[in-house]
Design a protein around this motif. Structure first.
Motif, PDB file in Angstrom:
ATOM      1  N   ASN A  91       0.859  -1.172   0.000  1.00 13.22           N
ATOM      2  CA  ASN A  91       0.000   0.000   0.000  1.00 13.22           C
ATOM      3  C   ASN A  91       0.903   1.231   0.000  1.00 13.22           C
ATOM      4  O   ASN A  91       1.665   1.439   0.948  1.00 13.22           O
ATOM      5  N   LEU A 133      -1.093  -4.401   3.113  1.00 10.01           N
ATOM      6  CA  LEU A 133      -2.429  -4.916   3.370  1.00 10.01           C
ATOM      7  C   LEU A 133      -2.303  -6.429   3.503  1.00 10.01           C
ATOM      8  O   LEU A 133      -1.856  -7.113   2.581  1.00 10.01           O
ATOM      9  N   TRP A 333     -19.212  -1.061   1.505  1.00 12.89           N
ATOM     10  CA  TRP A 333     -17.796  -1.156   1.844  1.00 12.89           C
ATOM     11  C   TRP A 333     -17.476  -2.623   2.148  1.00 12.89           C
ATOM     12  O   TRP A 333     -18.321  -3.364   2.646  1.00 12.89           O
ATOM     13  N   GLU A 417     -10.239   4.223   1.277  1.00 11.62           N
ATOM     14  CA  GLU A 417     -10.197   3.488   2.534  1.00 11.62           C
ATOM     15  C   GLU A 417     -11.037   4.205   3.587  1.00 11.62           C
ATOM     16  O   GLU A 417     -11.093   5.440   3.615  1.00 11.62           O
ATOM     17  N   THR A 419     -11.671   3.630   7.896  1.00 13.07           N
ATOM     18  CA  THR A 419     -11.366   2.825   9.074  1.00 13.07           C
ATOM     19  C   THR A 419     -11.780   3.584  10.317  1.00 13.07           C
ATOM     20  O   THR A 419     -11.368   4.738  10.508  1.00 13.07           O
ATOM     21  N   LYS A 427     -10.416  -2.579   8.436  1.00 13.87           N
ATOM     22  CA  LYS A 427     -10.186  -1.648   7.339  1.00 13.87           C
ATOM     23  C   LYS A 427     -11.179  -1.983   6.235  1.00 13.87           C
ATOM     24  O   LYS A 427     -11.337  -3.148   5.855  1.00 13.87           O
ATOM     25  N   LEU A 429     -12.866  -0.961   2.242  1.00 14.25           N
ATOM     26  CA  LEU A 429     -12.446  -0.424   0.952  1.00 14.25           C
ATOM     27  C   LEU A 429     -13.628  -0.267   0.014  1.00 14.25           C
ATOM     28  O   LEU A 429     -14.588  -1.036   0.049  1.00 14.25           O
TER      29      LEU A 429
END
Length: 435
Positions: A91, A133, A333, A417, A419, A427, A429
């Motif tokens: 990442n 990740l 998500w 992202e 979080t 997390k 995405l």
């Protein structure tokens, strides 16, 4: 000299994040490079996370370079080998327009024992972070690496130092990864992997301190005692320079701030760098004034802004694409493990057009949002202007809405992202597309 206790509340940290996220003898950084390469080994390792204790198991990104990874502008050939017992994908926080290196949309996870090679275009000088990740629930935490793309033309300072701050939490005496263990102990913080970090500085020396919040879930407030702190860049992009009030900075997880400090205190002065995470203050580093001869007879004049990195001077808000994004974790998500690159993006924008996004956090906890592929401006309340800095990471308090704008310059599928600020929070995405 200031002696007041630095004790911002958690809400104070969030308020700070909403506003900024925040000659002879001078060091001249390396010139731009072409054909540079980087070999990374993702491997198990240990670091000492408790004074006098044995090393704790962590996952590391190992190279033949100690400390920060430093390169000039140009294409960077990356070779990654995975020696971990789980898949991994890199990442690249803050690197704009690196479609081939974009995690999950450009690069698939590398399986245990596997290898991958790709190119990362380093177009813009600045301070960045490379982390990994990995599957949520992996037992050990993963350490990140600072990535510095040197300025061209060079920016003259006497010392250019990186302070990569990372948090570590434990369960039953063992370091655990974020996204697990809601009952993990309060965080221990390291700077460049050290529990006690210090810099010896000379009188009238100019320091460029690159602060990186490598913490997985924690925003941090920093206070540098006894010195004026002049903010020069945020999230890797030059800002309109300003002096941090009372020497205080606030960084969201993943954010970076470059600050200039002129060391003008008397020999022997120790200036603590105090971290506050909303719970309690603690000293994580020190600037120690040496007894050596001054670098120069007087401090340097204030620096002008850092050179432009090519981000647009203005954005066309009137002709912009308008989109809304909810950070509700139930609003399409998903976790990195479940991410499917074939899933339709949250929205699409034509290349060369400005995009304006209204981001809302309806959750009951603060959330950190990160945009991949592009830097953005934080808009004023009436969309009649923007803050004088660029960001790639933004904190939103519960119930808060923020509007951002950016020029959709790079084609491709890019991640977003989200979080929550909770150690055990996953997390999440989504993606957007520039076509």
């Amino acid at each position: 000299m200031t002696n007041q206790v630095f004790s911002p509340s958690r809400r104070g940290l969030l308020a700070g994040l909403g506003g900024t996220a925040l000659t002879a003898g001078l060091r001249l950084p390396a010139a731009a490079q072409s054909g540079a390469s980087l070999s990374l080994r993702a491997r198990p390792g240990t670091i000492p996370l408790q004074a006098g204790g044995t090393g704790q198991a962590v996952w590391m990104l190992d190279t033949d370079q100690a400390g920060a990874l430093r390169f000039g502008k140009g294409d960077l050939a990356v070779n990654l080998s995975n020696e971990l017992p789980a898949p991994i994908v890199l990442n690249w926080l803050g690197i704009d327009g690196a479609a081939a290196a974009e995690p999950l949309t450009g690069q698939a996870p590398v399986l245990p024992g596997g290898r991958a090679s790709f190119t990362v275009p380093l177009r813009q000088s600045g301070t960045y972070l490379v982390n990994a990740l990995v599957p949520e629930g992996a037992p050990p935490p993963t350490a990140g690496r600072a990535l510095i793309v040197e300025d061209s033309p060079p920016v003259a300072v006497d010392r250019d130092a990186v302070l990569l701050i990372e948090e570590w939490r434990f369960k039953s005496g063992v370091a655990v990864a974020p996204g697990t263990a809601p009952d993990a102990t309060p965080a221990i913080y390291t700077v460049n992997g050290q529990l006690n970090f210090s810099l010896n500085v000379k009188i009238n020396e100019r320091l460029r301190l690159r602060f990186i919040n490598g913490c997985a879930r924690s925003p941090v407030g920093l206070k540098i005692e006894n010195h004026d702190v002049r903010v020069m860049a945020i999230d890797g992009a030059p800002a309109e320079p300003f002096t941090a009030r009372d020497g205080q900075l606030v960084l969201a997880p993943g954010s970076r701030v470059d600050a200039f400090i002129d060391a003008t205190r008397a020999p022997g002065t120790i200036s603590p760098i105090i971290l506050h995470d909303g719970a309690s203050p603690q000293t994580i580093a020190r600037l120690i004034m040496s007894n050596d001869a001054p670098v120069r007879a007087a401090a340097l004049p204030l620096s002008a802004a850092l050179p432009s990195v090519g981000l647009p001077a203005r954005l066309d808000l009137q002709g912009a694409l308008r989109a809304e994004l909810s950070l509700d974790p139930n609003a399409q998500w998903g976790s990195p493990v479940k991410f499917d690159a074939a899933t339709a993006p949250a929205w699409r924008v034509k290349r060369g057009r400005t995009a304006v996004m209204a981001i809302t956090n309806p959750a009951t906890a603060p959330v950190v949002f990160r945009l991949h592929g592009h830097h953005f401006r934080l808009l004023d309340r009436l969309d009649d202007g923007w803050k004088p800095f660029w960001l790639d990471t933004l904190m939103l308090d519960k119930g808060q809405t923020q509007r951002i704008a950016f020029l959709a310059e790079y084609s491709g599928r890019w991640l977003m992202e989200a979080t929550a600020l909770n150690w055990a929070a996953p997390k999440l995405l989504r993606s957007y597309a520039v076509e």
